[in-house]
Motif scaffolding. Structure first.
Motif, PDB file in Angstrom:
ATOM      1  N   MET A   1      79.371 -21.038  -8.900  1.00  0.00           N
ATOM      2  CA  MET A   1      78.836 -20.174  -7.871  1.00  0.00           C
ATOM      3  C   MET A   1      77.661 -20.842  -7.166  1.00  0.00           C
ATOM      4  SD  MET A   1      78.840 -16.320  -9.339  1.00  0.00           S
ATOM      5  CE  MET A   1      80.144 -15.756 -10.394  1.00  0.00           C
ATOM      6  N   LEU A   2      76.803 -21.473  -7.954  1.00  0.00           N
ATOM      7  CA  LEU A   2      75.660 -22.149  -7.336  1.00  0.00           C
ATOM      8  C   LEU A   2      76.119 -23.291  -6.444  1.00  0.00           C
ATOM      9  CD1 LEU A   2      73.110 -22.190 -10.287  1.00  0.00           C
ATOM     10  CD2 LEU A   2      72.944 -20.890  -8.159  1.00  0.00           C
ATOM     11  N   ARG A   4      78.935 -23.508  -4.820  1.00  0.00           N
ATOM     12  CA  ARG A   4      79.528 -22.918  -3.616  1.00  0.00           C
ATOM     13  C   ARG A   4      78.482 -22.223  -2.763  1.00  0.00           C
ATOM     14  NH1 ARG A   4      83.671 -19.900  -6.863  1.00  0.00           N
ATOM     15  NH2 ARG A   4      82.304 -18.216  -6.255  1.00  0.00           N
ATOM     16  N   THR A   6      77.621 -19.073  -3.199  1.00  0.00           N
ATOM     17  CA  THR A   6      77.983 -17.666  -3.065  1.00  0.00           C
ATOM     18  C   THR A   6      78.607 -17.172  -4.367  1.00  0.00           C
ATOM     19  OG1 THR A   6      79.147 -16.029  -1.721  1.00  0.00           O
ATOM     20  CG2 THR A   6      80.288 -18.101  -2.121  1.00  0.00           C
ATOM     21  N   GLY A   7      78.460 -15.896  -4.592  1.00  0.00           N
ATOM     22  CA  GLY A   7      79.057 -15.272  -5.775  1.00  0.00           C
ATOM     23  C   GLY A   7      78.300 -14.013  -6.148  1.00  0.00           C
ATOM     24  N   THR A   8      78.944 -13.179  -6.934  1.00  0.00           N
ATOM     25  CA  THR A   8      78.343 -11.923  -7.369  1.00  0.00           C
ATOM     26  C   THR A   8      78.580 -11.743  -8.856  1.00  0.00           C
ATOM     27  OG1 THR A   8      78.722 -10.880  -5.222  1.00  0.00           O
ATOM     28  CG2 THR A   8      78.364  -9.408  -7.078  1.00  0.00           C
ATOM     29  N   LEU A  46      67.894 -16.139  -8.990  1.00  0.00           N
ATOM     30  CA  LEU A  46      68.935 -16.553  -8.051  1.00  0.00           C
ATOM     31  C   LEU A  46      68.581 -16.269  -6.593  1.00  0.00           C
ATOM     32  CD1 LEU A  46      72.094 -15.387 -10.034  1.00  0.00           C
ATOM     33  CD2 LEU A  46      71.309 -17.749  -9.663  1.00  0.00           C
ATOM     34  N   THR A  49      69.688 -18.341  -3.327  1.00  0.00           N
ATOM     35  CA  THR A  49      70.757 -19.297  -3.644  1.00  0.00           C
ATOM     36  C   THR A  49      72.111 -18.894  -3.086  1.00  0.00           C
ATOM     37  OG1 THR A  49      71.419 -18.232  -5.719  1.00  0.00           O
ATOM     38  CG2 THR A  49      69.614 -19.864  -5.840  1.00  0.00           C
ATOM     39  N   VAL A  51      73.806 -16.570  -4.558  1.00  0.00           N
ATOM     40  CA  VAL A  51      74.432 -15.914  -5.711  1.00  0.00           C
ATOM     41  C   VAL A  51      73.621 -14.660  -6.022  1.00  0.00           C
ATOM     42  CG1 VAL A  51      75.145 -16.155  -8.121  1.00  0.00           C
ATOM     43  CG2 VAL A  51      75.242 -18.136  -6.590  1.00  0.00           C
ATOM     44  N   TYR A  52      74.325 -13.576  -6.253  1.00  0.00           N
ATOM     45  CA  TYR A  52      73.692 -12.267  -6.443  1.00  0.00           C
ATOM     46  C   TYR A  52      74.035 -11.750  -7.826  1.00  0.00           C
ATOM     47  CZ  TYR A  52      73.232  -7.178  -5.906  1.00  0.00           C
ATOM     48  OH  TYR A  52      72.931  -5.860  -6.073  1.00  0.00           O
ATOM     49  N   HIS A  82      77.856  -5.136  -4.240  1.00  0.00           N
ATOM     50  CA  HIS A  82      78.413  -6.454  -3.933  1.00  0.00           C
ATOM     51  C   HIS A  82      78.207  -6.830  -2.465  1.00  0.00           C
ATOM     52  CE1 HIS A  82      81.172  -9.785  -3.509  1.00  0.00           C
ATOM     53  NE2 HIS A  82      81.886  -9.096  -2.640  1.00  0.00           N
ATOM     54  N   ARG A  85      74.021  -6.632  -1.599  1.00  0.00           N
ATOM     55  CA  ARG A  85      73.379  -7.776  -2.261  1.00  0.00           C
ATOM     56  C   ARG A  85      71.854  -7.737  -2.226  1.00  0.00           C
ATOM     57  NH1 ARG A  85      77.097 -11.742  -3.139  1.00  0.00           N
ATOM     58  NH2 ARG A  85      75.587 -13.425  -3.049  1.00  0.00           N
TER      59      ARG A  85
END
Length: 111
Positions: A1-2, A4, A6-8, A46, A49, A51-52, A82, A85
């Motif tokens: 995720m880091l 990329r 993005t991510g949750t 985070l 970044t 990422v959430y 989501h 965020r």
């Protein structure tokens, strides 16, 4: 995720993890309050970044209470977390008013 950017990460527990005190499940609350604290710290770490991370504390008998305890309402709340965020935690409260009076050991109930 880091990598990329993005991510949750949404982590759920009972609300006894911190936002609600429920002596009848204090033994498991020891572990879940540690988990909650980790997720709240992860949320802060985070920041920026992409990422959430957030914690969802559920104080409800899912599907058995009012509007807030219905599965679709809870699913919608997860989706809002989501997509929005922003919030580090969501507390879903839909317990009967007398919840803490039911099922407690005698030592927790005034005579």
């Amino acid at each position: 995720m880091l990598e990329r950017g993005t991510g949750t990460i949404l982590v759920s527990s009972g609300a006894g993890s911190g936002p609600v005190i429920a002596p009848q499940v204090a033994n498991v609350q020891i572990a879940t309050c540690g988990m909650r604290n980790r997720v709240l710290n992860l949320h802060a770490a985070l920041s920026g970044t992409g990422v959430y991370a957030a914690h969802v504390a559920i104080a409800a008998f899912i599907g058995q209470g009012g509007h807030d305890s219905q599965p679709q309402t809870i699913a919608d709340a997860y989706w809002r977390l989501h997509t929005g965020r922003t919030e580090p935690e969501l507390v879903i409260r839909d317990l009967p008013d007398d919840y803490l009076d039911r099922g407690l050991a005698d030592k927790f109930v005034e005579p």
